[in-house]
Design an enzyme around this catalytic site. Structure first.
Site, PDB file in Angstrom:
ATOM      1  N   GLN A  17      32.426 111.902  55.432  1.00  0.00           N
ATOM      2  CA  GLN A  17      32.330 110.367  55.549  1.00  0.00           C
ATOM      3  C   GLN A  17      33.250 109.723  56.241  1.00  0.00           C
ATOM      4  O   GLN A  17      32.872 108.505  56.616  1.00  0.00           O
ATOM      5  CB  GLN A  17      31.663 109.783  54.005  1.00  0.00           C
ATOM      6  CG  GLN A  17      30.602 110.429  53.472  1.00  0.00           C
ATOM      7  CD  GLN A  17      30.111 109.756  52.040  1.00  0.00           C
ATOM      8  OE1 GLN A  17      30.523 110.295  51.061  1.00  0.00           O
ATOM      9  NE2 GLN A  17      29.758 108.884  51.928  1.00  0.00           N
ATOM     10  N   HIS A  24      22.870 115.966  63.789  1.00  0.00           N
ATOM     11  CA  HIS A  24      22.932 116.185  65.438  1.00  0.00           C
ATOM     12  C   HIS A  24      21.154 116.474  65.443  1.00  0.00           C
ATOM     13  O   HIS A  24      20.579 116.256  66.673  1.00  0.00           O
ATOM     14  CB  HIS A  24      23.605 117.219  65.919  1.00  0.00           C
ATOM     15  CG  HIS A  24      25.173 116.954  65.775  1.00  0.00           C
ATOM     16  ND1 HIS A  24      26.206 117.882  65.919  1.00  0.00           N
ATOM     17  CD2 HIS A  24      25.703 115.647  65.852  1.00  0.00           C
ATOM     18  CE1 HIS A  24      27.490 117.061  65.628  1.00  0.00           C
ATOM     19  NE2 HIS A  24      27.098 115.916  65.756  1.00  0.00           N
ATOM     20  N   ASP A  44      30.468 112.099  63.504  1.00  0.00           N
ATOM     21  CA  ASP A  44      31.193 112.934  64.461  1.00  0.00           C
ATOM     22  C   ASP A  44      32.835 112.384  64.272  1.00  0.00           C
ATOM     23  O   ASP A  44      33.868 113.141  64.701  1.00  0.00           O
ATOM     24  CB  ASP A  44      30.685 112.638  65.761  1.00  0.00           C
ATOM     25  CG  ASP A  44      29.535 113.430  66.060  1.00  0.00           C
ATOM     26  OD1 ASP A  44      29.038 114.166  65.067  1.00  0.00           O
ATOM     27  OD2 ASP A  44      29.111 113.477  67.132  1.00  0.00           O
ATOM     28  N   GLU A  81      28.261 115.541  42.525  1.00  0.00           N
ATOM     29  CA  GLU A  81      26.850 115.263  42.543  1.00  0.00           C
ATOM     30  C   GLU A  81      25.841 116.311  42.867  1.00  0.00           C
ATOM     31  O   GLU A  81      25.030 116.385  43.794  1.00  0.00           O
ATOM     32  CB  GLU A  81      26.570 114.249  43.398  1.00  0.00           C
ATOM     33  CG  GLU A  81      27.366 112.652  42.871  1.00  0.00           C
ATOM     34  CD  GLU A  81      26.770 111.419  43.765  1.00  0.00           C
ATOM     35  OE1 GLU A  81      25.865 111.801  44.654  1.00  0.00           O
ATOM     36  OE2 GLU A  81      27.462 110.384  43.542  1.00  0.00           O
ATOM     37  N   TYR A  83      26.686 103.919  39.376  1.00  0.00           N
ATOM     38  CA  TYR A  83      26.350 102.981  40.164  1.00  0.00           C
ATOM     39  C   TYR A  83      25.278 101.890  39.902  1.00  0.00           C
ATOM     40  O   TYR A  83      25.518 100.684  39.809  1.00  0.00           O
ATOM     41  CB  TYR A  83      25.709 103.568  41.670  1.00  0.00           C
ATOM     42  CG  TYR A  83      26.602 104.059  42.631  1.00  0.00           C
ATOM     43  CD1 TYR A  83      27.637 103.317  43.415  1.00  0.00           C
ATOM     44  CD2 TYR A  83      26.759 105.491  42.422  1.00  0.00           C
ATOM     45  CE1 TYR A  83      28.449 103.927  43.978  1.00  0.00           C
ATOM     46  CE2 TYR A  83      27.874 106.062  43.146  1.00  0.00           C
ATOM     47  CZ  TYR A  83      28.831 105.554  44.071  1.00  0.00           C
ATOM     48  OH  TYR A  83      29.710 105.771  44.888  1.00  0.00           O
TER      49      TYR A  83
END
Ligand SMILES: *[C@@H]1O[C@H](CO)[C@@H](O)[C@H](O)[C@H]1NC(C)=O
Ligand SMILES: *[C@@H]1O[C@H](CO)[C@@H](O)[C@H](O)[C@H]1NC(C)=O
Ligand SMILES: *[C@@H]1O[C@H](CO)[C@@H](O)[C@H](O)[C@H]1NC(C)=O
Ligand SMILES: *[C@@H]1O[C@H](CO)[C@@H](O)[C@H](O)[C@H]1NC(C)=O
Ligand SMILES: *[C@@H]1O[C@H](CO)[C@@H](O)[C@H](O)[C@H]1NC(C)=O
Ligand SMILES: *[C@@H]1O[C@H](CO)[C@@H](O)[C@H](O)[C@H]1NC(C)=O
Length: 501
Positions: free
Chosen positions: A43, A63, A75, A190, A332
């Site tokens: 990330q 991609h 990227d 996770e 969250y």
């Protein structure tokens, strides 16, 4: 004694008025409380093929299937592969004592196998870890944050039991190379997302579909891989390196829709199928009974010869039983859970949701964010850590992720993101001081805006904004960065003059 400060009423959107009944504790967190921020390699790093890095499943998914990832990719991301010193400087300025980050498996082992290591990749993490320690910031390191090398995926990934061996070899490599400096290791981040969406719904890389079947097989191999890595550390490294090993599990809090027993059971069933799917095996050596019973029962009616949920052998149970030195949870949001009549049997068309067999929803009057499934529910955080504490015998617990979604354009986010962290932290502190939950740390997600998986750059959670169209990827403090700095340095959520120990 501590008092409570009432927040003034805010109005976020015309259609929604935030309740004014939130209270914020003015008590200080303990002196040794771990405050930090969290991140993941894919990330933030970029440098996707730099200096010998191998391709991983997120490089490939973004991609090959850009449509599954908002037509964006990691990227370059935040270019932290090159700008890591600036990130460390931001952490130092913020005053955190912990930084959670992940090592990209394919950056240190391009094919995934230990016979092909990449010295530039090893050097990158050595420099990062050394810089953190020089600044008194302890590394909390995730080994797998969703990005296995494609080479291993092509050999079966988490659907093959061989993944257990590959992962343990990788873990040994990490302990040998970094274990003198890293004292807290997270095997997997996770696993529910890796398995349910990587191999179930197919929404996340490697985008394989197999709901109700492959998701459980993935979980099974992952749990045993975790157990074997834990045993490796325990037997060969712990005595000399003195660290600890854990897993990070994410879950919503599930609130019963009513006081009826059936609704309470529905909420509990969701917690057991979500947190317990992984939490039970690594604490108790097997899946929750309710998972085993319901999946076996429905599998038989669907015409399967054996349960879609794999079975641990006695030897495997012994390996995985009690393989967690402290518990972690990413929090969250929350949901309501209501009982429903048993969902119809769909021959050979199973899913984890049907296996749970409940109605899960978020009421319209819960405070919204930009994301449909994400409502702001601060009290749910307190209930979730209390549930984990009760289930697993009052373990130490660290909240390894918590953060707020917006569209990334908002710099003045004190009353959105800042308020979110404040209210969640206040509720978590109540769990610590009022419910006797042994909560020892909190990692805000995230230091900077980043590549948010299938949302690309459209959803953001950073305390610092990153300009992703500028080649320099400049970081700009949002107002929430100053707020979090205040929290970290005072260990208190309100004005310093009002804080009490
Ligand atoms: C590296 O190890 C893998 C797995 O054991 C093996 O398949 C591969 O041939 C090895 N590669 C080299 C270059 O030795
Ligand atoms: C796990 O270990 C505990 C404590 O030794 C034991 O009571 C329990 O039966 C074990 N679980 C399994 C599934 O073997
Ligand atoms: C299996 O499912 C049937 C049909 O819903 C139900 O009557 C039965 O009680 C279930 N058995 C178990 C062990 O869950
Ligand atoms: C909480 O966990 C820490 C770290 O494991 C431990 O030192 C401490 O004794 C625990 N506190 C309680 C009240 O159990
Ligand atoms: C982002 O969110 C803010 C605050 O809700 C809003 O004012 C702005 O218009 C949004 N921007 C975009 C591009 O959606
Ligand atoms: C981001 O960077 C681009 C290119 O340098 C610039 O044109 C743009 O104004 C910047 N956006 C913000 C919000 O600063």
């Amino acid at each position: 004694m501590f008092q409570r400060t009432f927040l003034i009423l805010y109005c976020l959107a015309v259609s929604y008025v935030i309740a004014d009944d939130y209270v914020v504790s003015n008590r200080r967190f303990p002196k040794d409380f771990k405050f930090g921020t969290a991140s993941a390699a894919y990330q933030i790093e970029g440098g996707w093929d730099a200096d010998g890095k191998g391709e991983n499943i997120w490089d490939r998914s973004t991609h090959l299937y850009p449509e599954k990832n908002s037509y964006q990719n990691g990227d370059v991301a935040c270019d932290s592969y090159n700008k890591w010193e600036e990130d460390v400087a931001l952490l130092k300025d913020m005053g955190v004592n912990t930084y959670r980050f992940s090592i990209a498996w394919s950056r240190v082992l391009p094919t995934g196998f230990v016979n092909s290591s990449n010295s530039a990749g090893i050097e990158y993490y050595k420099k990062l870890i050394a810089a953190l320690k020089e600044n008194n910031i302890e590394p909390l390191v995730t080994m797998h944050h969703w990005d296995i090398p494609t080479y291993l995926e092509d050999l079966g990934g988490f659907l093959t039991a061989e993944m257990q061996t590959w992962f343990v070899d990788y873990a040994r490599f990490l302990f040998e190379n970094f274990g003198d400096d890293v004292k807290e290791w997270i095997t997997f981040n996770e696993p529910k997302q890796t398995c349910e969406h990587g191999y179930g719904s197919g929404a996340l890389a490697p985008n394989i579909q197999g709901p109700g079947t492959k998701d459980y097989i993935c979980g099974h191999n992952l749990i045993i891989a975790h157990g074997k890595a834990y045993r490796l550390y325990e037997n060969e490294f712990k005595a000399k390196q003195g660290g600890r090993v854990t897993m990070v599990i994410d879950s919503n809090w599930f609130e019963p829709a009513s006081d009826l027993d059936a609704d309470k059971e529905a909420a509990e069933r969701n917690l057991l199928f979500t947190y317990g799917w992984f939490g039970h095996p690594i604490n108790f050596g097997d899946y929750p009974d309710i998972m085993k019973e319901r999946i076996a029962n429905r599998s038989a009616q669907e015409g399967y010869e054996s349960s879609r949920l794999p079975t641990f052998t006695e030897e495997e149970k012994a390996i995985i039983n009690g393989t967690v030195d402290f518990m972690c949870v990413n929090i969250y949001t929350s949901s309501m859970a209501a009982a429903i009549s048993e969902p119809d049997i769909v021959p050979l068309g199973p899913s984890r949701d049907l296996d749970i067999g409940t109605n899960v929803y978020q009421p319209d009057d819960w405070e919204p964010t930009v994301t449909s499934w994400f409502k702001v529910v601060p009290w749910g955080a307190r209930k979730l850590v209390k549930w984990i504490s009760d289930q697993y015998g009052q373990p130490e617990i660290i909240v390894t992720e918590n953060g707020y979604h917006d569209n990334g354009t908002v710099i003045h986010d004190l009353e959105t993101r800042g308020r979110y962290h404040k209210l969640y932290l206040s509720n978590l502190q109540d769990a610590l001081y009022l419910d006797n939950v042994n909560l020892t740390g909190y990692m805000a997600w995230a230091l900077t805006d980043d590549f948010e998986w299938q949302y690309g750059y459209n959803i953001q959670l950073g305390l610092y904004q990153v300009n992703f169209t500028d080649p320099e990827r400049p970081r700009t403090a949002k107002d929430s960065a100053a707020f979090y700095k205040h929290v970290v340095t005072t260990r208190c959520l309100v004005e310093e003059s009002e804080c009490v120990d």
